[in-house]
Design a protein around this motif. Structure first.
Motif, short mmCIF file in Angstrom:
data_model
loop_
_atom_site.label_atom_id
_atom_site.label_comp_id
_atom_site.label_asym_id
_atom_site.label_seq_id
_atom_site.Cartn_x
_atom_site.Cartn_y
_atom_site.Cartn_z
N CYS A 13 1.91 -0.73 12.92
CA CYS A 13 0.61 -0.94 12.05
C CYS A 13 0.67 -2.48 11.92
CB CYS A 13 0.21 0.12 11.08
SG CYS A 13 -1.41 -0.59 10.17
N ALA A 14 -0.34 -3.22 11.99
CA ALA A 14 -0.39 -4.46 11.67
C ALA A 14 -1.41 -4.52 10.70
CB ALA A 14 -0.72 -5.59 12.68
N ALA A 15 -1.01 -4.91 9.27
CA ALA A 15 -2.19 -4.80 8.35
C ALA A 15 -2.32 -6.31 7.60
CB ALA A 15 -1.39 -3.71 7.09
N THR A 16 -3.40 -6.24 6.89
CA THR A 16 -3.72 -7.60 6.31
C THR A 16 -3.85 -7.52 4.95
OG1 THR A 16 -6.00 -7.27 6.88
CG2 THR A 16 -4.73 -8.21 8.32
N ARG A 17 -3.45 -8.63 4.18
CA ARG A 17 -3.94 -8.85 2.70
C ARG A 17 -4.58 -10.18 2.38
NH1 ARG A 17 0.76 -10.67 -0.21
NH2 ARG A 17 -0.37 -10.10 -2.13
N ARG A 18 -5.56 -10.29 1.12
CA ARG A 18 -6.02 -11.48 0.91
C ARG A 18 -4.97 -12.06 -0.07
NH1 ARG A 18 -12.25 -10.39 -0.57
NH2 ARG A 18 -11.35 -8.94 -1.82
N ARG B 7 -6.52 -5.41 2.58
CA ARG B 7 -7.85 -5.27 3.28
C ARG B 7 -7.88 -3.90 4.24
NH1 ARG B 7 -12.10 -7.79 2.09
NH2 ARG B 7 -13.02 -7.92 4.06
N ASP B 8 -9.14 -3.28 4.61
CA ASP B 8 -8.76 -2.33 5.60
C ASP B 8 -8.58 -2.71 6.77
OD1 ASP B 8 -9.20 -0.27 3.46
OD2 ASP B 8 -11.47 -0.47 3.80
N PHE B 9 -8.61 -4.11 7.15
CA PHE B 9 -8.53 -4.53 8.37
C PHE B 9 -7.05 -4.52 8.99
CE2 PHE B 9 -8.04 -9.25 10.48
CZ PHE B 9 -8.13 -8.70 11.97
N ARG B 10 -7.01 -3.59 10.04
CA ARG B 10 -5.62 -3.25 10.59
C ARG B 10 -5.65 -3.04 11.89
NH1 ARG B 10 -1.87 -0.01 6.97
NH2 ARG B 10 -2.50 -0.82 4.93
N LEU B 11 -4.82 -3.38 12.55
CA LEU B 11 -4.58 -2.85 14.20
C LEU B 11 -3.39 -1.78 13.91
CD1 LEU B 11 -5.40 -3.80 16.92
CD2 LEU B 11 -3.28 -4.95 17.21
N MET B 12 -3.74 -0.53 14.87
CA MET B 12 -2.85 0.33 14.65
C MET B 12 -2.56 1.04 15.96
SD MET B 12 -5.19 2.85 12.47
CE MET B 12 -6.47 1.75 11.77
N THR B 13 -1.65 1.52 16.17
CA THR B 13 -1.27 2.61 17.49
C THR B 13 -2.29 3.72 17.44
OG1 THR B 13 0.57 3.53 16.40
CG2 THR B 13 1.14 1.69 17.69
N ARG B 14 -2.34 4.55 18.53
CA ARG B 14 -3.03 5.52 18.57
C ARG B 14 -2.28 6.72 17.68
NH1 ARG B 14 -4.30 8.22 24.22
NH2 ARG B 14 -5.22 6.05 24.71
N CYS B 15 -0.94 6.63 17.64
CA CYS B 15 -0.27 7.66 17.00
C CYS B 15 -0.56 7.71 15.45
CB CYS B 15 1.33 7.28 17.28
SG CYS B 15 2.38 8.61 16.37
N TYR B 16 -0.71 6.10 15.04
CA TYR B 16 -0.77 5.96 13.48
C TYR B 16 -2.14 6.52 13.12
CZ TYR B 16 -0.97 3.10 9.26
OH TYR B 16 -1.17 2.78 7.85
N LYS B 17 -3.25 6.21 14.10
CA LYS B 17 -4.69 6.51 13.80
C LYS B 17 -4.79 8.00 13.67
CE LYS B 17 -7.44 7.80 17.16
NZ LYS B 17 -7.96 8.23 18.18
N LYS C 140 -7.06 2.85 1.06
CA LYS C 140 -6.09 2.10 0.69
C LYS C 140 -4.98 2.55 0.16
CE LYS C 140 -8.67 -1.85 -1.16
NZ LYS C 140 -9.20 -2.40 0.14
N GLY C 141 -5.12 4.24 -0.13
CA GLY C 141 -3.78 5.07 -0.25
C GLY C 141 -3.46 5.74 1.04
N ILE C 142 -4.37 6.09 1.66
CA ILE C 142 -4.04 7.01 2.89
C ILE C 142 -3.20 6.25 3.85
CG2 ILE C 142 -5.11 8.19 5.03
CD1 ILE C 142 -7.36 8.89 3.21
N PHE C 143 -3.48 4.86 4.15
CA PHE C 143 -2.52 4.02 5.15
C PHE C 143 -1.11 3.99 4.64
CE2 PHE C 143 -6.69 1.88 6.47
CZ PHE C 143 -6.84 2.46 7.46
N PRO C 144 -0.87 3.70 3.33
CA PRO C 144 0.48 3.71 3.20
C PRO C 144 1.13 5.08 3.07
CG PRO C 144 -0.84 2.93 1.29
CD PRO C 144 -1.65 3.06 2.44
N TRP C 145 0.20 6.10 2.68
CA TRP C 145 0.77 7.57 2.71
C TRP C 145 1.19 7.83 3.88
CZ3 TRP C 145 -0.10 12.32 4.60
CH2 TRP C 145 0.54 13.51 3.81
N VAL C 146 0.55 7.61 5.10
CA VAL C 146 0.87 8.16 6.29
C VAL C 146 2.41 7.65 6.84
CG1 VAL C 146 -1.23 8.90 7.33
CG2 VAL C 146 -0.31 6.59 7.65
#
Ligand code: UDP
Ligand code: MG
Length: 308
Positions: free
Chosen positions: A118-123, A157-167, A181-187
């Motif tokens: 996953c590629a995630a972004t932050r401001r 941000r919710d702006f992310r690029l992810m693999t199908r497995c991550y999705k 914002k919690g589910i993404f780090p949780w997985v």
């Protein structure tokens, strides 16, 4: 075969922003060696968003849309869009170009070449935002850091690029009260972070009122931590110890010094303080019960009115 990128875009009253967003993002995607599909999720917009989307789907076969029967919120839009996405890689973007598409090539390289899931972004800045909102946002991240069981990155941000497995992992989290914002780090998985400066909306206005953000923050804390319950239990134990101490002190004073019990003011203070504490603790329990209530009803996250 070239990989496919699915671009999921939740939209609520974004008639002006959508065409600009589509053109900008397509420009970037065309420069990459990928095919792509756009999945716009019309979250019960009351403006012309749906017509704009219907027109775009007719002109461009890479554009698809889902339209909800009413406004279900961005989280529901994200879930619906991710469920429909069939790409090898999936990105989630806002319609207002606050998530810069220019970052996509680097994000794709992180996944394809560096082995991230996953590629995630932050401001890193919050310019163009009212200072009072920035202040509360910072407070929120501090509180989340203190309470939450998963790491919530400041400015994520919710702006992310992810693999199908991550999705698929994100979709397998079935809770109704969703807090991405919690589910993404949780997985879990391997995530690379990209930072950028805040960018102003290209058109339209923000859809978040202070109240909506406040409730979202509460959702996040309740959804990812049971520490507030432990806190209220601790406060109960501490006040019990304090009350016991006071009882012993007053009884001893009566026995050894024969003091009549003075004043009622202190009594009133104690009664109001502890009834406040009780109501506060009850309120915390109530918030968790409300979440349980919402979860057990198992209502659908959204209802689709039209799809293309
Ligand atoms: N959005 C949505 N449903 C809502 C509120 C917002 O789908 O109930 C979408 C909105 O159209 C935008 C994204 O979520 O594409 C982020 O919203 P916004 O830009 O208003 O939030 P901000 O960037 O100000 O935090
Ligand atoms: Mg925005």
């Amino acid at each position: 075969m070239v990989p496919t990128i699915s671009v999921v875009v939740p939209c609520f009253n974004e008639e002006e922003a959508i065409p600009i967003f589509l053109a900008e993002t397509q420009k970037v995607l065309n420069s990459l060696n990928v095919s792509y599909e756009f999945i716009f999720v019309d979250d019960g917009s009351t403006d012309n968003t749906l017509n704009v989307l219907a027109e775009l789907t007719q002109k461009d076969s890479s554009v698809h849309y889902l339209s909800f029967s009413r406004n279900f919120g961005k989280e529901a839009g994200l879930y619906a869009g991710l469920s429909k996405a069939i790409g090898d890689y999936i990105t989630v973007m806002d319609a207002d170009l606050q998530d810069p598409p220019a970052l996509l090539p680097e994000m794709l390289a992180a996944i394809q070449q560096e082995g991230y899931d996953c590629a995630a972004t932050r401001r890193v800045t919050r310019k163009n935002e009212p200072p009072i909102r920035s202040f509360f946002a910072r407070m929120f991240y501090k509180l989340m850091g203190l309470f939450s069981d998963v790491p919530v990155v400041d400015g994520a941000r919710d702006f992310r690029l992810m693999t199908r497995c991550y999705k698929d992992a994100v979709l397998s989290v079935m809770e109704r009260c969703r807090f991405s914002k919690g589910i993404f780090p949780w997985v879990g998985f391997k995530t690379k972070w990209f930072s950028y400066e805040n960018i102003a909306r290209v058109a339209g206005t923000t859809k978040w009122s202070f109240w909506k953000l406040f409730l979202y923050a509460i959702d996040g804390i309740i959804g990812f931590s049971t520490k507030p319950l432990a806190f209220s239990a601790m406060a109960g134990v501490l006040s019990l110890i304090l009350a016991l101490g006071l009882i012993i002190f007053i009884a001893a004073r009566r026995i050894f010094f024969g003091d009549p019990v003075p004043g009622w003011a202190s009594l009133v203070c104690f009664i109001t303080f502890f009834s406040g504490l009780q109501l506060f603790s009850l309120g915390i329990c109530g918030l968790y019960i409300a979440k349980i209530y919402t979860e057990v009803k198992k209502r659908p996250l959204y209802i689709i009115r039209a799809e293309k």
